[in-house]
Design a protein around this motif. Structure first.
Motif, PDB file in Angstrom:
ATOM      1  N   UNK A 297      34.528  56.801  76.768  1.00 21.81           N
ATOM      2  CA  UNK A 297      33.389  57.231  77.937  1.00 21.81           C
ATOM      3  C   UNK A 297      32.973  55.437  76.935  1.00 21.81           C
ATOM      4  N   UNK A 298      33.077  55.460  75.424  1.00 18.76           N
ATOM      5  CA  UNK A 298      33.124  54.379  75.029  1.00 18.76           C
ATOM      6  C   UNK A 298      33.704  52.599  75.444  1.00 18.76           C
ATOM      7  N   UNK A 299      35.033  52.750  75.507  1.00 24.21           N
ATOM      8  CA  UNK A 299      36.089  52.057  76.156  1.00 24.21           C
ATOM      9  C   UNK A 299      35.564  51.693  77.456  1.00 24.21           C
ATOM     10  N   UNK A 300      35.052  52.561  78.177  1.00 25.57           N
ATOM     11  CA  UNK A 300      34.110  51.830  79.878  1.00 25.57           C
ATOM     12  C   UNK A 300      33.616  50.839  79.596  1.00 25.57           C
ATOM     13  N   UNK A 301      32.689  51.654  79.361  1.00 23.67           N
ATOM     14  CA  UNK A 301      31.014  51.063  78.633  1.00 23.67           C
ATOM     15  C   UNK A 301      31.496  48.984  78.079  1.00 23.67           C
ATOM     16  N   UNK A 302      32.026  49.641  76.607  1.00 29.58           N
ATOM     17  CA  UNK A 302      33.119  47.848  76.185  1.00 29.58           C
ATOM     18  C   UNK A 302      32.785  47.257  77.516  1.00 29.58           C
ATOM     19  N   UNK A 303      34.041  47.156  79.068  1.00 24.65           N
ATOM     20  CA  UNK A 303      34.616  46.762  79.500  1.00 24.65           C
ATOM     21  C   UNK A 303      33.633  46.332  80.214  1.00 24.65           C
ATOM     22  N   UNK A 304      32.065  46.938  80.345  1.00 26.28           N
ATOM     23  CA  UNK A 304      31.492  46.611  81.647  1.00 26.28           C
ATOM     24  C   UNK A 304      30.293  45.678  80.646  1.00 26.28           C
ATOM     25  N   UNK A 305      30.754  45.511  79.159  1.00 23.97           N
ATOM     26  CA  UNK A 305      29.458  44.615  78.675  1.00 23.97           C
ATOM     27  C   UNK A 305      30.854  43.143  78.740  1.00 23.97           C
ATOM     28  N   UNK A 306      31.764  43.968  78.625  1.00 19.62           N
ATOM     29  CA  UNK A 306      32.968  42.027  79.025  1.00 19.62           C
ATOM     30  C   UNK A 306      32.802  41.746  80.404  1.00 19.62           C
ATOM     31  N   UNK A 307      32.693  42.543  81.148  1.00 24.65           N
ATOM     32  CA  UNK A 307      32.563  41.977  82.639  1.00 24.65           C
ATOM     33  C   UNK A 307      31.375  41.152  82.801  1.00 24.65           C
ATOM     34  N   UNK A 308      30.390  42.169  82.541  1.00 24.29           N
ATOM     35  CA  UNK A 308      28.608  41.439  82.650  1.00 24.29           C
ATOM     36  C   UNK A 308      29.116  40.324  82.028  1.00 24.29           C
ATOM     37  N   UNK A 309      29.129  39.951  80.698  1.00 25.33           N
ATOM     38  CA  UNK A 309      29.119  38.933  80.424  1.00 25.33           C
ATOM     39  C   UNK A 309      30.137  37.314  81.015  1.00 25.33           C
ATOM     40  N   UNK A 310      31.043  38.083  81.426  1.00 26.05           N
ATOM     41  CA  UNK A 310      31.939  37.450  81.963  1.00 26.05           C
ATOM     42  C   UNK A 310      31.419  36.249  83.436  1.00 26.05           C
ATOM     43  N   UNK A 311      30.877  37.363  84.129  1.00 27.32           N
ATOM     44  CA  UNK A 311      30.189  37.057  84.811  1.00 27.32           C
ATOM     45  C   UNK A 311      28.871  35.458  84.753  1.00 27.32           C
TER      46      UNK A 311
END
Length: 439
Positions: A297-311
């Motif tokens: 769960x925490x891995x997926x959350x951090x991945x989502x944050x990485x993609x959100x920032x990169x946008x």
């Protein structure tokens, strides 16, 4: 009699030939020797030398007049002709594992012997020190530009060839810059020199990390942090902490990796200068740490944050030079690797494949890393042929780069092949591996 001939690798097409496999399984050395002569060009006289047999005995075997049954003779044939042990019903032979894949302690010894004498044509280090005292002046802005250009060149060469041979030059330049810091009177130049010194210390730490000399790496990363703190460069401190987090995952210290990744994010929040690219990179480091801990769960959350920032990354963002490596292909491949660390190979495979299609070919080490990750995920999905093909393509790049860390990824894939080593495609990969990384 002593074996004076040098064994050579049999071609992969012979080791994977069904007739050769059947002949080895039956220990029909008459057929084995004939096939070796026909397909590898190794004639009976050479077979005799390689296997420590008499030429007449080899001739009798080929003619079907004699059988070879003693275990020590079969072992000599395996070793002399480089026939993998399992093909002849033997245990795995020592030469089958290239020396480069044997785990060795990489930390440097504590005590060092006397230094080798310098060539007679070069001045001694004491003369160098004297001349340095007379030549040093307050550095000019052009000095900073030259130093920064050197750092960029060092990173390019590190990507292409590894940092083993690069390290002495980087350390020497680091000490030179630290010396300049003691002589500079300009406040603006001192700030620039501290920044250059911090980058050189981080690069030195990185070369030790890539060589799996973790204690030395940590020492230089710590020095880099201290230098960056002198000028309160919080984004760069976060970058160093991110490096230390990545190192912790390689040392199987997942909790330390997470603490360091979180500290890196705290450092960016405490100061100005953070950009979406930097924040995205740090979120991905956090994802790696959570994946190492097995927290889905925490891995997926951090991945989502990485993609959100990169946008939110924009062409006009004031990104620091050290952050530009984290581009979209890097974001994609790191996302795939994070899923791979969780064991989610079905999600990881297409991501790594797409990133490799788009990334630069000049970074040989990076491409080899990613290829071995791709091969591992393909193997986990049961795609043995694809996995071995991917890994074989990566071998040339891997052999051109001095990187113990890369060798570790190759070793992991090699160990995963253990249950498939009698399959022709695995035999072909191992034969190619022994060509590239001879024992």
């Amino acid at each position: 009699m002593p074996n004076s001939a040098q064994p050579r690798e049999l071609p992969a097409r012979l080791l994977t030939d069904p007739e050769m496999i059947h002949a080895c399984r039956a220990r029909d050395f008459s057929r084995v020797f004939r096939l070796v002569k026909k397909q590898a060009g190794i004639y009976p006289s050479m077979i005799a030398r390689l296997c420590d047999l008499t030429p007449s005995r080899v001739g009798e075997v080929i003619a079907g007049q004699r059988q070879l049954l003693h275990m020590d003779v079969i072992e000599r044939i395996s070793d002399g002709l480089r026939i993998p042990g399992h093909m002849l019903g033997l245990a795995r032979r020592p030469w089958e594992t290239p020396t480069a894949l044997v785990v060795t302690e990489r930390e440097p010894p504590q005590a060092s012997g006397p230094e080798s004498p310098s060539p007679a044509t070069l001045p001694g280090p004491d003369v160098d020190s004297i001349l340095a005292l007379t030549s040093r002046t307050d550095p000019a802005p052009s000095t900073l530009q030259a130093l920064q250009s050197s750092i960029e060149d060092y990173w390019r060469r590190d990507d292409q060839h590894g940092g083993e041979t690069l390290r002495p030059a980087v350390v020497g330049q680091l000490r030179y810059v630290v010396g300049l810091l003691g002589e500079s009177t300009s406040t603006s130049l001192r700030r620039g020199l501290y920044g250059v010194a911090a980058e050189l210390a981080r690069l030195t730490g990185w070369t030790y990390f890539d060589a799996r000399q973790f204690s030395q790496a940590r020492a230089y990363f710590t020095e880099s942090l201290q230098l960056a703190k002198e000028i309160e460069d919080r984004p760069f401190m976060a970058n160093v902490l991110a490096c230390m987090s990545l190192q912790a995952t390689y040392q199987d210290k997942a909790a330390d990796a997470l603490a360091l990744a979180n500290a890196a994010q705290d450092a960016t929040r405490a100061g100005a200068g953070s950009t979406p690219r930097v924040l995205s990179m740090l979120a991905m480091r956090e994802a790696f740490a959570h994946a190492a801990l097995g927290s889905r769960t925490d891995t997926h959350k951090a991945i989502s944050e990485a993609h959100r920032q990169f946008e939110h990354v924009g062409a006009s963002d004031p990104d620091p030079a050290w952050a530009f490596y984290f581009d979209e292909p890097k974001l994609i491949v790191d996302t795939g690797i994070a899923h791979g660390r969780l064991g989610d190979a079905a999600t990881a495979e297409p991501l790594i494949t797409e990133a490799m299609r788009r990334e630069y070919s000049s970074n040989q080490r990076g491409r080899a890393f990613h290829a071995f990750w791709l091969a591992r995920t393909q193997l986990q999905l049961g795609k043995l042929d694809q996995a071995c093909h991917t890994a074989t393509e990566a071998l040339d790049s891997a052999s051109a780069v001095a990187s113990e860390r890369l060798t570790g990824h190759l070793r992991e894939f090699y160990e995963q092949l253990a249950t498939y080593r009698q399959e022709p495609v695995a035999l072909a990969f191992e034969a190619r591996l022994r060509e590239v990384l001879p024992p």
